[in-house]
Design an enzyme around this catalytic site. Structure first.
Site, PDB file in Angstrom:
ATOM      1  CD  GLU A  92      -3.186   1.100   2.209  1.00 27.84           C
ATOM      2  OE1 GLU A  92      -3.291  -0.091   3.067  1.00 27.84           O
ATOM      3  OE2 GLU A  92      -3.665   1.974   2.334  1.00 27.84           O
TER       4      GLU A  92
ATOM      5  CE  LYS B 275      -6.313  -1.118   5.282  1.00 29.59           C
ATOM      6  NZ  LYS B 275      -5.312  -0.236   4.396  1.00 29.59           N
TER       7      LYS B 275
END
Ligand code: NAD
Length: 458
Positions: A117, A295
């Protein structure tokens, strides 16, 4: 679909053989027709990675290039990959970035982070820079205790049986410690036993918890072995039937904690500080927000857990279960204003990670990452990871409370979009730059830019 073992070939020879004459005649890259495809492949696990890849290539119609990518295992030896998990055909490489500016308990650290990511590594660097002069992060840990559970059902007198088990503490300790002399040598082993009478849909259950210090190991195998060894004794002492014997990933005797103060002048003033505190209040009050908030924390935590060869699912399960320990899913971090008006952030979460066992020792990249971190114990690793989680969360909340998350994401996101549109080499940066300048980062726009660029170059 042939199920017999073909002759040994190198990965690519195996794949090419099936596409160029030796296999059933069909065009390279085309999938086997649906009527001939079967996922029922007997003995797949007994084949070599090359043989498995050839079968998968034929099944899915992989072209030679895709198959070659799969069989290129990079810095992970194919034989080792084949020993780590089952039915290996290749490996999936994830970028490894290094977060700078981290100081934990006065120690300067470079943090290896394995993640796909964008912005995750940059977020840690930025958060750490903004509290570096104020001392960076401090950390602590509750210990390295793991819990194994033994489930007994059909116990006639569960409350009395509970006391019978508790009365056998010395015997239980002897059984558990007898399972793992090496763990004992390193100062670990049985520490305590607890027994709960659990109300369940199926009636009362008697759940025995073994509390075990697993030191520098995550400890799953050690505590599972102990639970399995003790289970027949539990059945005998309780008159019940024992079913499950397994560790709990809610490792709440293995809590890692980290704290940092971000001075007001470093973060951009009172409005930013108050926005971050308010973002924390939002997450703590609302599970919809808390899921995303946590998260973000795990973006940092899991990246270091993965880089060091530890079990990301174990740490994630523990973190989320701990976040819901009050009966409502809440924030794993807390943000407050100090007496002097600065921003104080803290985190507490289970952190079952090790330096021994699993892939930590076996995977050469994990070993290199542990060397970069320079951690001498599993406890130190856990504390550093907690600090990374806090750093990650600070950056996310700061971005959300000010410019929004997309601005920071944009540059790297634009590069991904450029690649999705087909840009290669130097085109990627040029297309990404134009996308960001235009403020529209979309694949169709990237494609149009790329076409114009290529037409102009002709
Ligand atoms: P392991 O069994 O490979 O190694 C741990 C052992 O190493 C100890 O039991 C001990 O005998 C020895 N050891 C040597 N030096 C030590 C030291 N300094 N400190 C402690 N022990 C030392 O590994 P593990 O940690 O028991 O298991 C980890 C693996 O288990 C991970 O791969 C994980 O994915 C997997 N696993 C997880 C779960 C779960 O989370 N629910 C369940 C099963 C398996």
């Amino acid at each position: 679909m042939p199920t017999d073992r073909p002759p040994q070939r190198t990965p690519l020879q195996g794949v090419r053989g099936r596409f160029h004459g030796r296999g059933p005649a069909r065009q390279q890259g085309s999938a086997m027709s649906q009527s001939h495809r079967s996922s029922r492949i007997s003995g797949f696990h007994k084949k070599s990675p090359a043989e498995r890849l050839a079968i998968v290539s034929e099944f899915a119609g992989l072209g030679g290039a895709a198959a070659a990518k799969l069989s290129d295992t990079g810095n992970l030896d194919l034989d080792l990959a084949d020993r780590l998990v089952e039915n290996v055909v290749g490996s999936m490489n994830i970028p490894l970035g290094i977060a700078t500016n981290m100081k934990v308990d006065g120690e300067e650290l470079l943090i290896p982070m394995a993640t796909e990511e964008s912005s995750v590594v940059a977020a840690v660097c930025n958060a750490a820079r903004q509290c570096y002069d104020a001392g960076g992060f401090t950390s602590s840990m509750s210990g390295t205790l793991m819990i194994a559970q033994i489930q007994a059902i059909g116990v006639a007198d569960p409350h009395a049986a509970r006391l019978r088990i508790l009365g056998r503490r010395d015997e239980i300790k002897a059984v558990c410690d007898g399972c793992d002399p090496i763990l004992l040598k390193f100062g670990g082993g049985f520490r305590d036993v607890e027994v709960r009478v659990l109300d369940s849909q199926g009636g009362p259950m008697l759940i025995t918890h073994l509390i075990v210090d697993t030191r520098d190991a995550m400890g799953a195998n050690a505590v599972n072995s102990m639970a399995e060894k003790l289970a027949p004794h539990i059945a005998e002492w309780t008159g019940g039937r024992v079913y499950l014997r397994i560790l709990s990933n809610l490792a709440d005797r293995r809590l890692a904690r980290a704290h940092a103060v971000w001075p007001l002048d470093q973060i951009g003033g009172e409005a930013v500080r108050d926005g971050i505190v308010s973002a924390y209040h939002f997450a703590d009050a609302d599970p919809y927000r808390a899921a995303t908030h946590n998260k973000g924390i795990m973006n940092g935590v899991s990246a270091v857990v993965l880089a060091t060869g530890n079990d990301t699912r174990a740490v994630e399960a523990g973190a989320h279960a701990y976040a819901a320990r009050d009966g409502r899913y809440r924030s794993l971090t807390r943000f407050e204003v100090t007496a002097s008006g600065d921003l104080s952030g803290s985190i507490e979460l289970p952190m079952a990670v090790g330096l021994i066992g699993g892939a930590t020792k076996a995977h050469p990249t994990a070993q290199a990452c542990l060397k970069i971190l320079g951690v001498a114990s599993a406890e130190r690793l856990a504390r550093v990871i907690a600090a990374v989680g806090l750093a990650q969360n600070f950056s996310a909340l700061k971005a959300l409370a000010t410019t929004g998350i997309q601005k920071g994401h944009m540059a790297l996101h634009a590069q991904n979009i450029a690649m999705m549109a087909g840009a290669v080499g130097g085109e990627i940066d040029r297309v990404a730059r134009i996308l960001v300048e235009r403020g529209t980062v979309r694949q169709d726009v990237a494609q149009a830019i790329l076409e114009d660029m290529r037409a102009a170059a002709r």
